[in-house]
Motif scaffolding. Sequence first.
Motif, PDB file in Angstrom:
ATOM      1  N   UNK A   1     -11.650  -8.325  40.044  1.00 54.45           N
ATOM      2  CA  UNK A   1     -12.098  -9.453  39.222  1.00 54.45           C
ATOM      3  C   UNK A   1     -10.945 -10.292  38.694  1.00 54.45           C
ATOM      4  N   UNK A   2      -9.830  -9.681  38.369  1.00 53.85           N
ATOM      5  CA  UNK A   2      -8.690 -10.449  37.855  1.00 53.85           C
ATOM      6  C   UNK A   2      -8.175 -11.431  38.906  1.00 53.85           C
ATOM      7  N   UNK A   3      -7.978 -10.948  40.127  1.00 57.56           N
ATOM      8  CA  UNK A   3      -7.511 -11.838  41.192  1.00 57.56           C
ATOM      9  C   UNK A   3      -8.562 -12.899  41.524  1.00 57.56           C
ATOM     10  N   UNK A   4      -9.818 -12.498  41.561  1.00 57.01           N
ATOM     11  CA  UNK A   4     -10.884 -13.454  41.873  1.00 57.01           C
ATOM     12  C   UNK A   4     -10.956 -14.564  40.828  1.00 57.01           C
ATOM     13  N   UNK A   5     -10.860 -14.200  39.558  1.00 57.92           N
ATOM     14  CA  UNK A   5     -10.954 -15.186  38.477  1.00 57.92           C
ATOM     15  C   UNK A   5      -9.804 -16.188  38.535  1.00 57.92           C
ATOM     16  N   UNK A   6      -8.620 -15.716  38.858  1.00 54.16           N
ATOM     17  CA  UNK A   6      -7.454 -16.597  38.949  1.00 54.16           C
ATOM     18  C   UNK A   6      -7.616 -17.628  40.064  1.00 54.16           C
ATOM     19  N   UNK A   7      -8.343 -17.269  41.104  1.00 58.53           N
ATOM     20  CA  UNK A   7      -8.583 -18.192  42.215  1.00 58.53           C
ATOM     21  C   UNK A   7      -9.814 -19.049  41.948  1.00 58.53           C
ATOM     22  N   UNK A   8     -10.873 -18.425  41.426  1.00 60.71           N
ATOM     23  CA  UNK A   8     -12.178 -19.084  41.264  1.00 60.71           C
ATOM     24  C   UNK A   8     -12.163 -20.255  40.283  1.00 60.71           C
ATOM     25  N   UNK A   9     -11.640 -20.044  39.084  1.00 62.95           N
ATOM     26  CA  UNK A   9     -11.806 -21.041  38.015  1.00 62.95           C
ATOM     27  C   UNK A   9     -11.281 -22.421  38.400  1.00 62.95           C
ATOM     28  N   UNK A  10     -10.022 -22.568  38.774  1.00 60.12           N
ATOM     29  CA  UNK A  10      -9.575 -23.917  39.140  1.00 60.12           C
ATOM     30  C   UNK A  10     -10.238 -24.440  40.415  1.00 60.12           C
ATOM     31  N   UNK A  11     -10.486 -23.550  41.369  1.00 54.58           N
ATOM     32  CA  UNK A  11     -11.129 -23.978  42.613  1.00 54.58           C
ATOM     33  C   UNK A  11     -12.544 -24.476  42.397  1.00 54.58           C
ATOM     34  N   UNK A  12     -13.312 -23.763  41.563  1.00 52.56           N
ATOM     35  CA  UNK A  12     -14.697 -24.161  41.304  1.00 52.56           C
ATOM     36  C   UNK A  12     -14.765 -25.453  40.497  1.00 52.56           C
ATOM     37  N   UNK A  13     -13.855 -25.632  39.555  1.00 51.97           N
ATOM     38  CA  UNK A  13     -13.839 -26.872  38.769  1.00 51.97           C
ATOM     39  C   UNK A  13     -13.642 -28.074  39.695  1.00 51.97           C
ATOM     40  N   UNK A  14     -12.755 -27.938  40.640  1.00 53.14           N
ATOM     41  CA  UNK A  14     -12.515 -29.030  41.598  1.00 53.14           C
ATOM     42  C   UNK A  14     -13.682 -29.198  42.563  1.00 53.14           C
ATOM     43  N   UNK A  15     -14.170 -28.104  43.091  1.00 52.81           N
ATOM     44  CA  UNK A  15     -15.209 -28.160  44.121  1.00 52.81           C
ATOM     45  C   UNK A  15     -16.546 -28.662  43.589  1.00 52.81           C
ATOM     46  N   UNK A  16     -16.886 -28.294  42.347  1.00 57.27           N
ATOM     47  CA  UNK A  16     -18.216 -28.617  41.823  1.00 57.27           C
ATOM     48  C   UNK A  16     -18.208 -29.713  40.774  1.00 57.27           C
ATOM     49  N   UNK A  17     -17.030 -30.287  40.516  1.00 57.62           N
ATOM     50  CA  UNK A  17     -16.897 -31.398  39.586  1.00 57.62           C
ATOM     51  C   UNK A  17     -17.475 -31.096  38.200  1.00 57.62           C
ATOM     52  N   UNK A  18     -17.133 -29.918  37.682  1.00 62.01           N
ATOM     53  CA  UNK A  18     -17.477 -29.528  36.320  1.00 62.01           C
ATOM     54  C   UNK A  18     -16.174 -29.253  35.593  1.00 62.01           C
ATOM     55  N   UNK A  19     -16.154 -29.445  34.274  1.00 66.17           N
ATOM     56  CA  UNK A  19     -14.905 -29.190  33.532  1.00 66.17           C
ATOM     57  C   UNK A  19     -14.425 -27.752  33.743  1.00 66.17           C
ATOM     58  N   UNK A  20     -13.119 -27.605  33.789  1.00 64.83           N
ATOM     59  CA  UNK A  20     -12.532 -26.287  34.033  1.00 64.83           C
ATOM     60  C   UNK A  20     -12.945 -25.296  32.948  1.00 64.83           C
TER      61      UNK A  20
END
Length: 149
Positions: free
Chosen positions: A16-35
Amino acid sequence: MSRTLPDRIRHAVLFEAFALAIFTPGAALAFNHPIERMGVIGIVSATIATVWNFVFNLGFDRALIRFTGGVRKTFGLRVVHALMFEGGLVILLIPMVAWFLGISLWAALMMDLAIVAFYLVYAFLFNLTYDRLFPVPTVSAFEAAPRAA
């Protein structure tokens, strides 16, 4: 032989630690929601996923031991493992994502399917790497043999 409790905890936390570090900025960009909002989604999802990871992998390994006598996973079994894990997680997360982001269940499902695609690949690669870095200890025939009292 199966994994120990401390090993299972290390696995779940690192996953989960590695996934979260990748997911948060990537999802903010991909889905156009605030980080920040995607960060909340990421943290809550990671918490739910960590518990699910522990419970699912414990059950999966117990079933594997029962049906095959060991926890060794073939390539095909790793694919099945990843699909089953992610399928369960989708069911757990869609209502929370829809509510928090104020989107429909359908939109949350579509978003989640994109996230699942990422996590399918991530889970497969993480678990393959983890198993190589932290292999399940094997029991020698001598250690497994019954001892005379």
